[in-house]
Design an enzyme around this catalytic site. Sequence first.
Site, PDB file in Angstrom:
ATOM      1  CD  GLN A 276      15.347 -29.194 -53.722  1.00  0.00           C
ATOM      2  OE1 GLN A 276      15.981 -28.292 -53.193  1.00  0.00           O
ATOM      3  NE2 GLN A 276      14.689 -29.008 -54.849  1.00  0.00           N
ATOM      4  CG  HIS A 279      19.762 -27.585 -56.069  1.00  0.00           C
ATOM      5  ND1 HIS A 279      19.862 -26.472 -56.865  1.00  0.00           N
ATOM      6  CD2 HIS A 279      18.434 -27.737 -55.825  1.00  0.00           C
ATOM      7  CE1 HIS A 279      18.662 -25.973 -57.103  1.00  0.00           C
ATOM      8  NE2 HIS A 279      17.783 -26.730 -56.484  1.00  0.00           N
ATOM      9  CD  GLU A 344      15.676 -24.601 -49.737  1.00  0.00           C
ATOM     10  OE1 GLU A 344      15.814 -23.642 -50.515  1.00  0.00           O
ATOM     11  OE2 GLU A 344      16.418 -25.609 -49.781  1.00  0.00           O
ATOM     12  CG  HIS A 345      12.010 -26.982 -50.797  1.00  0.00           C
ATOM     13  ND1 HIS A 345      13.386 -27.049 -50.997  1.00  0.00           N
ATOM     14  CD2 HIS A 345      11.588 -25.883 -51.461  1.00  0.00           C
ATOM     15  CE1 HIS A 345      13.767 -26.038 -51.749  1.00  0.00           C
ATOM     16  NE2 HIS A 345      12.708 -25.303 -52.043  1.00  0.00           N
ATOM     17  CG  ASP A 378      12.766 -24.941 -57.052  1.00  0.00           C
ATOM     18  OD1 ASP A 378      12.702 -24.356 -55.961  1.00  0.00           O
ATOM     19  OD2 ASP A 378      13.524 -25.906 -57.258  1.00  0.00           O
ATOM     20  CG  HIS A 437      13.715  10.965 -21.943  1.00  0.00           C
ATOM     21  ND1 HIS A 437      15.067  11.120 -22.036  1.00  0.00           N
ATOM     22  CD2 HIS A 437      13.351  10.101 -22.941  1.00  0.00           C
ATOM     23  CE1 HIS A 437      15.525  10.381 -23.039  1.00  0.00           C
ATOM     24  NE2 HIS A 437      14.506   9.760 -23.606  1.00  0.00           N
TER      25      HIS A 437
END
Length: 449
Positions: A276, A279, A344-345, A378, A437
């Site tokens: 990660q 990235h 996230e992970h 991934d 109504h």
Amino acid sequence: MQVLKVKELGLEAVKKTLDKKAFDEVELNPRIRAKNKELYGEDLTAAQIVDRIVNEVRQDGDAAIIKYTKLLDGAEFTAKDFLVTEAEYETAYAQADAKIVESLRKAIENVRRYHQEQKPNSWITYRAHGSILGQSVIPLDRVGVYVPGGTAAYPSSVVMNVVPAKVAGVKEIVMMAPPSRDGKLNPYVLIAAKEAGVNAIYKIGGAQAIAAMAFGTQTIPKVDKITGPGNIFVTLAKKAVYGHCDIDMLAGPSEILIVADKTADPVYTAADMLSQAEHDMLASSIVLTDDAKLADKVLVEVEKQLAKLPRKEIASASLEKNGRIILTENLMQAFELANYSAPEHMEILTENPFTYLPYVRHVGAVFLGAYSPEPLGDYFAGPNHVLPTGGTARYYSVLNTETFMKRTSIISYTQPALQEVSSDIIRLAKAEGLDAHANAIILRGENND
């Protein structure tokens, strides 16, 4: 990379180190700020830049797209150059490694099979006096998928966004991706799009791509929903256009959090942190462990593996800013911190990982055991890799088949069924001061007397 000890700092202090800035609080680094000042003639924030671009695209359409594609991507385009041609697809296949294409096809099939399991069904149920209630699940007509470029090409993002839309039954899928200076896209991005079933690809990136899909231009159709990750400018643009169309989520930098015990392999643990960190410089890589010896070994192994990475400068900056190993007093405390982080992970590298699965509450995707590393998700396993970041896993879900569908309620009452409940409806309508109504119910009763 920081090493923090809960026993020394206290649990609450360690929790504060796991707090994440909101995506719109991220400050641009000095290099990007200087470049933006050169481009725009003034020192603008990311939000100011995005507002400018989005408003221009909304007003000027293709002309604004052409302007910002030249300014930001360095590509000289006319409107007819936006759309990827069949000749460009053919060139991509000719340039590609056949084995990589075959792997892409296998990944697409895995992702398709997984997302088919998610597909919800329409339903109808029968109630008293012949009344009918139900729900119709309908795919969106047209969606837009954004695929980032910049420092890397992401054919996997194409697969993860397009395949569930196809499974959902979306009629038309439009894709945007930023071009290189020569006006081209990565061949594997094009091939992934072709294989997954994209209807049209436009060589447009950044906030201008998001605005083009949200509002439509002279050559680009307006979409119902925009999905896909991107940088801070893309994310802010998605926020700006929300309401004119739907979006999937507001995503930030990549994150991994690993809960590990003494049985975890430090080589695997370090490798997964770096998966990660490479990235981008804002990515986050965290290990939570109750074993001090493992913490020391992971530190050594990270340095060893980092030295061999082509993207070591990016990974090193990421670890320096957002990498840490946290030594907890026990594994249950590790999971308390993991849920607080809402990553996230999450990887669980423990002796019996499934034992701890019931304690996992807030995460985009969880990977259990030494042979389920994050890159498996991934690229290939089947579940989607477009996941909530920045702590939003507390309330966002992973991108899925239902992301590309909407639900419509079905109501059909007979006269006896309506008569039975009419007095209740009239009372409730009058309690809200909505006499019309109430009259809609009363008149039906009078007509049937």
